[in-house]
Design an enzyme around this catalytic site. Sequence first.
Site, PDB file in Angstrom:
ATOM      1  N   TYR A   1       0.813  -1.222   0.000  1.00 55.66           N
ATOM      2  CA  TYR A   1       0.000   0.000   0.000  1.00 55.66           C
ATOM      3  C   TYR A   1       0.839   1.262   0.000  1.00 55.66           C
ATOM      4  O   TYR A   1       0.414   2.291  -0.509  1.00 55.66           O
ATOM      5  CB  TYR A   1      -0.914   0.025   1.229  1.00 55.66           C
ATOM      6  CG  TYR A   1      -2.182  -0.772   1.074  1.00 55.66           C
ATOM      7  CD1 TYR A   1      -2.148  -2.147   0.928  1.00 55.66           C
ATOM      8  CD2 TYR A   1      -3.413  -0.136   1.084  1.00 55.66           C
ATOM      9  CE1 TYR A   1      -3.312  -2.875   0.792  1.00 55.66           C
ATOM     10  CE2 TYR A   1      -4.585  -0.860   0.950  1.00 55.66           C
ATOM     11  CZ  TYR A   1      -4.525  -2.229   0.805  1.00 55.66           C
ATOM     12  OH  TYR A   1      -5.684  -2.936   0.676  1.00 55.66           O
TER      13      TYR A   1
ATOM     14  N   LYS B   1       3.580 -15.530   2.831  1.00 57.09           N
ATOM     15  CA  LYS B   1       3.824 -16.256   1.573  1.00 57.09           C
ATOM     16  C   LYS B   1       5.326 -16.517   1.516  1.00 57.09           C
ATOM     17  O   LYS B   1       6.032 -16.113   0.579  1.00 57.09           O
ATOM     18  CB  LYS B   1       3.313 -15.419   0.390  1.00 57.09           C
ATOM     19  CG  LYS B   1       3.319 -16.133  -0.952  1.00 57.09           C
ATOM     20  CD  LYS B   1       2.306 -17.259  -1.070  1.00 57.09           C
ATOM     21  CE  LYS B   1       2.492 -18.007  -2.379  1.00 57.09           C
ATOM     22  NZ  LYS B   1       1.680 -19.243  -2.476  1.00 57.09           N
TER      23      LYS B   1
ATOM     24  N   ASP C   1      -2.392 -18.632   0.727  1.00 60.15           N
ATOM     25  CA  ASP C   1      -3.341 -19.312  -0.177  1.00 60.15           C
ATOM     26  C   ASP C   1      -4.085 -20.432   0.543  1.00 60.15           C
ATOM     27  O   ASP C   1      -5.314 -20.546   0.460  1.00 60.15           O
ATOM     28  CB  ASP C   1      -2.641 -19.811  -1.456  1.00 60.15           C
ATOM     29  CG  ASP C   1      -1.326 -20.526  -1.202  1.00 60.15           C
ATOM     30  OD1 ASP C   1      -0.881 -20.576  -0.040  1.00 60.15           O
ATOM     31  OD2 ASP C   1      -0.730 -21.047  -2.169  1.00 60.15           O
TER      32      ASP C   1
ATOM     33  N   ASP D   1      -5.978  -7.333   4.050  1.00 63.80           N
ATOM     34  CA  ASP D   1      -7.109  -6.703   3.365  1.00 63.80           C
ATOM     35  C   ASP D   1      -8.026  -7.793   2.812  1.00 63.80           C
ATOM     36  O   ASP D   1      -9.244  -7.761   2.996  1.00 63.80           O
ATOM     37  CB  ASP D   1      -6.585  -5.812   2.230  1.00 63.80           C
ATOM     38  CG  ASP D   1      -7.711  -5.151   1.457  1.00 63.80           C
ATOM     39  OD1 ASP D   1      -8.644  -4.642   2.104  1.00 63.80           O
ATOM     40  OD2 ASP D   1      -7.656  -5.164   0.211  1.00 63.80           O
TER      41      ASP D   1
ATOM     42  N   ASP E   1     -11.763  -9.398   4.584  1.00 68.41           N
ATOM     43  CA  ASP E   1     -13.055  -9.389   3.872  1.00 68.41           C
ATOM     44  C   ASP E   1     -13.652 -10.792   3.889  1.00 68.41           C
ATOM     45  O   ASP E   1     -14.852 -10.978   4.085  1.00 68.41           O
ATOM     46  CB  ASP E   1     -12.890  -8.931   2.417  1.00 68.41           C
ATOM     47  CG  ASP E   1     -13.228  -7.453   2.238  1.00 68.41           C
ATOM     48  OD1 ASP E   1     -13.079  -6.696   3.223  1.00 68.41           O
ATOM     49  OD2 ASP E   1     -13.632  -7.062   1.128  1.00 68.41           O
TER      50      ASP E   1
HETATM   51  C1  IPM Z   1     -10.218  -1.636   3.786  1.00 68.30           C
HETATM   52  C2  IPM Z   1     -10.503  -1.071   2.435  1.00 68.30           C
HETATM   53  C3  IPM Z   1      -9.365  -0.105   2.086  1.00 68.30           C
HETATM   54  C4  IPM Z   1      -8.088  -0.895   2.049  1.00 68.30           C
HETATM   55  C5  IPM Z   1      -9.576   0.683   0.785  1.00 68.30           C
HETATM   56  C6  IPM Z   1     -10.886   1.426   0.798  1.00 68.30           C
HETATM   57  C7  IPM Z   1      -8.437   1.596   0.499  1.00 68.30           C
HETATM   58  O1  IPM Z   1     -10.625  -2.082   1.499  1.00 68.30           O
HETATM   59  O2  IPM Z   1     -10.227  -0.859   4.771  1.00 68.30           O
HETATM   60  O3  IPM Z   1      -9.993  -2.830   3.886  1.00 68.30           O
HETATM   61  O4  IPM Z   1      -7.780  -1.528   1.028  1.00 68.30           O
HETATM   62  O5  IPM Z   1      -7.382  -0.921   3.061  1.00 68.30           O
HETATM   63 MG    MG Z   2     -10.520  -4.020   2.322  1.00 70.99          MG
END
Ligand code: IPM
Ligand code: MG
Length: 380
Positions: A145, A199, A234, A259, A263
């Site tokens: 990032y 990884k 993975d 990230d 999710d």
């Molecule tokens: C998160 C989001 C952010 C990230 C985006 C919106 C930049 O996906 O907080 O996980 O990738 O960190």
């Molecule tokens: Mg995210």
Amino acid sequence: MSGKKSYNVVVLPGDGIGPEVVEQAVRVLELVSSKSKDFELNLKSYNFGGVAIDAAGKPLPDDTRNACKAADAILLGAVGGPKWGVGKVRPEQGLLDIRKELDLYANIRPASFPSESLLAYSPLKESIAKGTDIIVVRELVKGLYYGDRKEADLDTPGGDGEATDMMVYNRADVQRITRLAAYLALQQSPPAKLHSVDKANVLATSRLWRRVVTETVQHEFGDKGLELDHSLVDSTAMLMVSNPRKLNGILLTENMFGDILSDESSVIPGSLGLLPSASLSGLPDGKSRCNGLYEPIHGSAPDIAGQGIANPIGTILSAALLLRWSLGQKEAAENIESAVRKVLDTEQMGGLGLRTKDLGGEASTKEVGDKVCAELEKLL
Ligand code: IPM
Ligand code: MG
């Protein structure tokens, strides 16, 4: 002289459903503040994200930035939306800037069921989802990032057509996030297992990660009975949907992997609307200042914005984390969490039928806020 501690909390309602869910969390915080003998909260809202682009031309205006830096803690709703999605200046940039500027290196995203009554909402079979209790601890200010980046120039004839994103970590980066993960593991009794994810079969940064995590746990927590294992990202992604309980505990990983995995883990408990998160600048052990940005894990949900139907519970639980970790007000945090559980469990008994649309009900955002406040009031 009241002798009360006074805390400054910056509120960033943001975009989409952000302002609606934040409004309910602010009510909860104001209630706790008005009833407490020990502390009071000064809550002040600032523009951030798309609304700030509209008002000031940038997602993180200077007054917002300065207020966040000086704050004891920050409560955020959500940022982004189709209106700004493709523009040159995007709301998400504000989020990346504030993380870096405040050095919010530890992103904490729990994925567990706030109430067993919600098992049926998981996309996984109940037998697989049941008992999932994972806290993702994601390094948030390094890695892909924030490394050097080169955009591909695809429009200039003769350009090399190449893009680069650099992934950089050093020993200190890995040490401090490991310490924080270990701290959280030790808050549980018995200590939660530590699963470090990388990884290392391919990446140099991952080999660094694996070694420093191992050394830090051994040298600094060797006598505390912490269990640590390492796995590849993975196969971890696979395990997360085939047998998530195997990952119960603290899942410690770098920025990009975190990230993606956060999710994935966040959908297991059914409704995105229920889960809180925190991004911290230090150990939340009360020994030194720990600024933090607290937000629900869901996004700005522009499709339902303005309708008053979003689930405010993820934001209310984020406010509880804010009290616990940045302000050291554990009891107030526990009271909010109990009030939320009460609301969810009363639903289960069919007493109130209080569910927002994401949980198959018809309750409004405000009705859920009302009920949480009513339950909370009994505890204060
Ligand atoms: C998160 C989001 C952010 C990230 C985006 C919106 C930049 O996906 O907080 O996980 O990738 O960190
Ligand atoms: Mg995210």
